[in-house]
Design an enzyme around this catalytic site. Sequence first.
Site, PDB file in Angstrom:
ATOM      1  N   GLY A  41       3.295   0.551   2.370  1.00 57.07           N
ATOM      2  CA  GLY A  41       2.144   0.022   3.094  1.00 57.07           C
ATOM      3  C   GLY A  41       1.079  -0.600   2.230  1.00 57.07           C
ATOM      4  N   SER A  42       1.290  -0.703   0.915  1.00 57.95           N
ATOM      5  CA  SER A  42       0.257  -1.305   0.078  1.00 57.95           C
ATOM      6  C   SER A  42       0.188  -2.804   0.337  1.00 57.95           C
ATOM      7  CB  SER A  42       0.554  -1.044  -1.399  1.00 57.95           C
ATOM      8  OG  SER A  42       1.757  -1.686  -1.786  1.00 57.95           O
ATOM      9  N   ASP A  83     -15.328  -3.374  -6.875  1.00 57.09           N
ATOM     10  CA  ASP A  83     -14.256  -4.305  -6.513  1.00 57.09           C
ATOM     11  C   ASP A  83     -14.831  -5.707  -6.424  1.00 57.09           C
ATOM     12  OD1 ASP A  83     -11.247  -3.811  -5.113  1.00 57.09           O
ATOM     13  OD2 ASP A  83     -12.173  -5.752  -4.712  1.00 57.09           O
ATOM     14  N   GLU A  96     -15.717  -8.664  -1.531  1.00 55.90           N
ATOM     15  CA  GLU A  96     -16.853  -8.216  -0.724  1.00 55.90           C
ATOM     16  C   GLU A  96     -16.385  -7.534   0.557  1.00 55.90           C
ATOM     17  OE1 GLU A  96     -20.739 -10.266   1.457  1.00 55.90           O
ATOM     18  OE2 GLU A  96     -18.912 -11.423   1.079  1.00 55.90           O
ATOM     19  N   LYS A 103       0.631  -5.751 -17.585  1.00 54.28           N
ATOM     20  CA  LYS A 103       0.302  -4.342 -17.415  1.00 54.28           C
ATOM     21  C   LYS A 103       0.760  -3.521 -18.617  1.00 54.28           C
ATOM     22  CE  LYS A 103      -1.312  -2.551 -14.322  1.00 54.28           C
ATOM     23  NZ  LYS A 103      -2.747  -2.221 -14.097  1.00 54.28           N
ATOM     24  N   LYS A 126       6.818  -1.779 -13.365  1.00 55.75           N
ATOM     25  CA  LYS A 126       7.174  -3.126 -13.819  1.00 55.75           C
ATOM     26  C   LYS A 126       6.731  -3.396 -15.243  1.00 55.75           C
ATOM     27  CE  LYS A 126       7.137  -4.919  -9.109  1.00 55.75           C
ATOM     28  NZ  LYS A 126       7.052  -3.566  -8.519  1.00 55.75           N
ATOM     29  N   ARG A 132      13.255 -14.042  -6.559  1.00 54.76           N
ATOM     30  CA  ARG A 132      12.108 -14.902  -6.827  1.00 54.76           C
ATOM     31  C   ARG A 132      11.786 -14.881  -8.318  1.00 54.76           C
ATOM     32  NH1 ARG A 132       8.032 -12.265  -2.581  1.00 54.76           N
ATOM     33  NH2 ARG A 132       8.872 -10.426  -3.645  1.00 54.76           N
TER      34      ARG A 132
END
Length: 627
Positions: free
Chosen positions: A453-454, A314, A317, A423, A411, A542
């Site tokens: 919850g993401s 990732d 850090e 994507k 999406k 949006r």
Amino acid sequence: MLRNKATWLSFSAFLFDLCAVAGSWVVAYLLRFNGSIPDDFRAGAVRSLLWVLPVYGVMFRIFGLYRGMWVFASLPDLVRISKAVIAGALVAMVVSVLVQPSPIVPRSVLVVSPLFLFLAMGGSRALYRATKEFYLYGGLVAQGKPVVVLGAGNAGASLARELSRSSEWRLVGLLDDDVSKHGREIYGYKVLGSISELPRMAEELKTEYAIIAIPSASVDVQRRVATLCVRAGVRALVLPALTAVSQGQAFLSRVRQIDLEDLLGRDPVMIDTDHVEALLKNRVVMVTGAGGSIGSELCRQILRFGPVQLLAFDISEFSIYRLNEELSDRCPDVSVVPIIGDVKDSLLLDQVMARYSPHIVFHAAAYKHVPLMEEVNTWQAVRNNVLGTYRVARAAIRHDVAQFVLISTDKAVNPTNVMGASKRLAEMVCSSLQQQGARRTQFETVRFGNVLGSAGSVIPKFQEQIARGGPVTVTHPEITRFFMTIPEASQLVLQASSMGHGGEILILDMGKPVRIADLAHDLIRLYGFTEEQIRVVYTGLRPGEKLYEELLADDETTTRTPHPKLRIARAREVPDSLIDNLLPWLMQHRVPTDDEVRRDLRRWVAEYQPATSTALRSVPAPVTRVS
């Protein structure tokens, strides 16, 4: 000391029971002779106790009457008492016939004395328990918070019994949809009516609390009841499925607050652990974007299947630090390698894969926040999501990784925003690499919608707004989204990765779409507020947002898989020259403007229709209200 005390209590109970034997024997004689026992029979009664008492004493020990405690006396104890008394009475009759005492023991005494003995022994234990419970709980019961139990089955009955001894709660009644139970009583508490009558009953009974005790009911029923509680303004608790209850564990100790997952009502996921274990056990597994919501849960689920090593990759850090600390504590036997790096860094990717030789790569690294990626950051979204995917995939091919799994999104279907289009383009890159005949690497794409919850999702945002006292902002009253839990999504990703044969786009069953406005209203009530206290404000769509999301493009078809929550989509073929033409654009030495990025994305992704230049798609989608 405690052992000595227990021994003394057991011995005292034994002496009491022997006294009960003698007392019931004498009472039986008194009844036989109407209160005036002749002298010879009186002496015979006393002599016969010399063998009656040992007989019953042995039976009491054989049937284990002193393993339990009087304060917890219950039906099993009464059953043991009845067995011991019947056995003792039968032996006493046999001995009476064999000994032939003079005068003989009247037959009525042999029949009546066991009945009095059972009443004395069982009644004394019941009276002791009732007295003890009144002393411990009786003065506190009326002070508890009034609560109604929803469900009058076995779980509801067990809760009613425990609530009767609770100092925190005061049970005022039960509700159940079974009409045959209405008006009946359970442990002294009445079944008042149907669960649908909760709003009226809560007002009449002046209660703000309900416990949902229908753990064996279907997910739809539990969701309906949880939603009914929330919309009735009742603070609901739920008794989960009882499969995990350990022996002797109290029901009341497992009751928990209902949460958003209860309102959304997702069926539990069952995965084929054998196939997933064959894919992951004793393998080196690499997860990119491992610090994110999906990536970190993937790591947790992967560790269940015994990989020999986990490479957590990732760019953040702090996220990798937190994940590494958690996984090291959770599974100290598995080597977790934390790697800080950018998925666009080919040199680092080559070094990592050459050194650790992963068997499978889960590519979850992506920029996913639609409004942030729609303006100003469009080029970063494209480079990270498309070029990053390409470079991780090419590194996987170079180092003979057996399987590459791309985590995609709903999406990407008929995208109207840059994130979705990027994507979809990443999906096309993987399809192109598979079409070009990757030597040993098998490419799979797994596509699903929002997860509860993401990071960056609507739920944490709503929770923060409620905590601040509102208002809760929703973009549009009719906007809908698919939702599933993070563990559910991660488990299905693992299942999908074990089923693909190369080149498929696997679709997770997201259930039915949910109106975000309904979600906001229910979440406000769930936290104990009214709509007057915290308002819902509509702010307008949006940039890049659609009213609804899809999981399949218009001309895509799906086929079934052995797993009921997974389907395979056959997307349109991509040109063989896609990557050759795409790379120069991705690696140009300038930052295109937002309009240029959108214009060029339409060249690669034909179904991409930017919301900024076209009207929102207006095809109606099926809507599920959380009700």
